[in-house]
Design a protein around this motif. Structure first.
Motif, PDB file in Angstrom:
ATOM      1  N   ILE A 103      23.553   6.138  29.140  1.00  0.00           N
ATOM      2  CA  ILE A 103      22.450   6.762  29.880  1.00  0.00           C
ATOM      3  C   ILE A 103      21.545   7.494  28.892  1.00  0.00           C
ATOM      4  O   ILE A 103      21.962   8.461  28.240  1.00  0.00           O
ATOM      5  N   ALA A 104      20.306   7.029  28.802  1.00  0.00           N
ATOM      6  CA  ALA A 104      19.352   7.636  27.878  1.00  0.00           C
ATOM      7  C   ALA A 104      18.573   8.768  28.528  1.00  0.00           C
ATOM      8  O   ALA A 104      18.148   9.706  27.844  1.00  0.00           O
ATOM      9  N   LEU A 105      18.360   8.683  29.846  1.00  0.00           N
ATOM     10  CA  LEU A 105      17.514   9.665  30.531  1.00  0.00           C
ATOM     11  C   LEU A 105      17.910   9.744  31.994  1.00  0.00           C
ATOM     12  O   LEU A 105      18.210   8.724  32.625  1.00  0.00           O
ATOM     13  N   LYS A 106      17.905  10.965  32.514  1.00  0.00           N
ATOM     14  CA  LYS A 106      18.181  11.220  33.927  1.00  0.00           C
ATOM     15  C   LYS A 106      17.062  12.081  34.489  1.00  0.00           C
ATOM     16  O   LYS A 106      16.671  13.072  33.872  1.00  0.00           O
ATOM     17  N   TYR A 107      16.565  11.707  35.663  1.00  0.00           N
ATOM     18  CA  TYR A 107      15.531  12.511  36.324  1.00  0.00           C
ATOM     19  C   TYR A 107      15.842  12.594  37.809  1.00  0.00           C
ATOM     20  O   TYR A 107      16.141  11.581  38.448  1.00  0.00           O
ATOM     21  N   SER A 108      15.759  13.801  38.361  1.00  0.00           N
ATOM     22  CA  SER A 108      15.943  14.011  39.792  1.00  0.00           C
ATOM     23  C   SER A 108      14.612  14.428  40.416  1.00  0.00           C
ATOM     24  O   SER A 108      13.936  15.341  39.912  1.00  0.00           O
ATOM     25  N   LYS A 109      14.251  13.760  41.481  1.00  0.00           N
ATOM     26  CA  LYS A 109      12.961  13.923  42.160  1.00  0.00           C
ATOM     27  C   LYS A 109      12.667  15.397  42.439  1.00  0.00           C
ATOM     28  O   LYS A 109      13.486  16.109  43.025  1.00  0.00           O
ATOM     29  N   THR A 128      11.598  13.505  29.019  1.00  0.00           N
ATOM     30  CA  THR A 128      11.309  12.235  28.348  1.00  0.00           C
ATOM     31  C   THR A 128      12.384  11.985  27.304  1.00  0.00           C
ATOM     32  O   THR A 128      13.086  12.902  26.874  1.00  0.00           O
ATOM     33  N   CYS A 129      12.485  10.719  26.901  1.00  0.00           N
ATOM     34  CA  CYS A 129      13.410  10.362  25.819  1.00  0.00           C
ATOM     35  C   CYS A 129      12.734   9.339  24.920  1.00  0.00           C
ATOM     36  O   CYS A 129      11.737   8.708  25.305  1.00  0.00           O
ATOM     37  N   GLY A 265      17.030  13.498  21.274  1.00  0.00           N
ATOM     38  CA  GLY A 265      15.635  13.082  21.391  1.00  0.00           C
ATOM     39  C   GLY A 265      15.050  13.346  22.760  1.00  0.00           C
ATOM     40  O   GLY A 265      13.847  13.150  22.963  1.00  0.00           O
ATOM     41  N   VAL A 266      15.874  13.794  23.705  1.00  0.00           N
ATOM     42  CA  VAL A 266      15.383  14.144  25.032  1.00  0.00           C
ATOM     43  C   VAL A 266      14.591  15.447  24.941  1.00  0.00           C
ATOM     44  O   VAL A 266      15.038  16.414  24.326  1.00  0.00           O
ATOM     45  N   ARG A 267      13.414  15.448  25.581  1.00  0.00           N
ATOM     46  CA  ARG A 267      12.618  16.669  25.715  1.00  0.00           C
ATOM     47  C   ARG A 267      12.553  17.031  27.191  1.00  0.00           C
ATOM     48  O   ARG A 267      12.367  16.157  28.039  1.00  0.00           O
ATOM     49  N   GLU A 268      12.657  18.304  27.493  1.00  0.00           N
ATOM     50  CA  GLU A 268      12.627  18.757  28.877  1.00  0.00           C
ATOM     51  C   GLU A 268      11.588  19.860  29.060  1.00  0.00           C
ATOM     52  O   GLU A 268      11.352  20.666  28.153  1.00  0.00           O
TER      53      GLU A 268
END
Length: 273
Positions: A103-109, A128-129, A265-268
């Motif tokens: 899993i490279a990226l997770k996003y919740s609405k 973002t990743c 590398g994930v930015r939040e």
């Protein structure tokens, strides 16, 4: 970069059926495709208050694990949504970017539609990743009607915005307009994949999956039936769109929130309470 948009009908609450069709679609992708994108809550369909506890799965649940296995076997990345059962006992409308490595990226609405409320908890961050040298972000359905959602991804460096969509009649034209604006405003590619067919409560999903270039121009647009659209994204065009001007560089203020950068590398961008 070759991307496939898989516009499908779904069955709300029928996880086994939805998963089987998802895996079949992944294995049917061309060998040189790098990314396949599915609609919102593809794996579970949309839950109700009555069945959410039964159909929601954790991020390491069996459906996601099956998609991860398929991604490894096909050597492809997959953007897919589902109803997530989190460790805190809450439920989220979540989309994952799954690569052959995990899993490279997770996003919740973050913006809940009327039928989401009381079932899902809104997410508290954008992210973002880095994926194949491209910075990628995700938003879900109703999110794209708010310019701040895509701008948050732009502020995090997004070059490709993935939209998993579950948009129904009569709002198809709204999302067609929105996706073009969000791509142009952030000078990024946008890939939106919607559901089709009938859903619960007499809903009819509008289709219209689309790819938009960094100038806000439609490259591909689907109709209202199940289909697979294949498109090549030319990131030289993205560089050209940013050559003479940059909306992000010339904006007069930034969105509030705590910025975090992880070693992965994930930015939040954490949404202020």
């Amino acid at each position: 970069m070759k991307v496939e948009l898989v516009q499908l009908a779904g069955r709300d609450g029928d996880v086994a059926w939805n998963l089987a069709r998802t895996l079949e679609a992944i294995h049917a992708c061309a060998d040189d495709t790098q990314l396949v994108v599915f609609p919102e809550t593809q794996l579970t369909g949309f839950p109700t208050e009555q069945n959410i506890a039964a159909i929601a799965e954790p991020v390491d649940g069996p459906s996601v694990q099956a998609v991860q296995q398929a991604a490894r076997e096909k050597n492809i990345s997959v953007a897919v949504g589902f109803a997530e059962a989190a460790d805190d006992g809450r439920f989220y409308n979540t989309t994952l970017l799954i690569t052959p490595e995990g899993i490279a990226l997770k996003y919740s609405k973050t913006h809940l539609w009327a039928s989401d409320r009381g079932i899902f908890t809104p997410g508290d961050r954008y992210a973002t990743c880095l994926w194949n040298g491209i910075r990628v972000g995700i938003v879900i359905c109703f999110d794209i009607e708010f310019p701040e959602s895509a701008r948050a991804l732009g502020q995090l460096g997004a070059e490709l915005i993935i939209v998993t969509n579950g948009n129904m009649d009569p709002y198809g034209p709204t999302h067609r307009t929105a996706i073009m604006g969000r791509a142009m405003e952030n000078q990024a590619y946008a890939v939106m994949v919607n559901r089709v067919g009938a859903g619960d409560d007499d809903l009819v999903f509008a289709g219209g999956s689309a790819v938009v270039d960094p100038y806000g121009q439609l490259i591909v647009e689907a109709g209202r039936e199940e289909c697979r659209q294949i498109v090549e994204l030319d990131f030289e065009r993205l560089a050209q769109s940013r050559r003479d001007y940059s909306y992000l560089a010339e904006r007069r203020f930034v969105l509030p929130g705590e910025m975090r950068e992880h070693e992965s590398g994930v930015r939040e961008l954490i949404i202020p309470a």
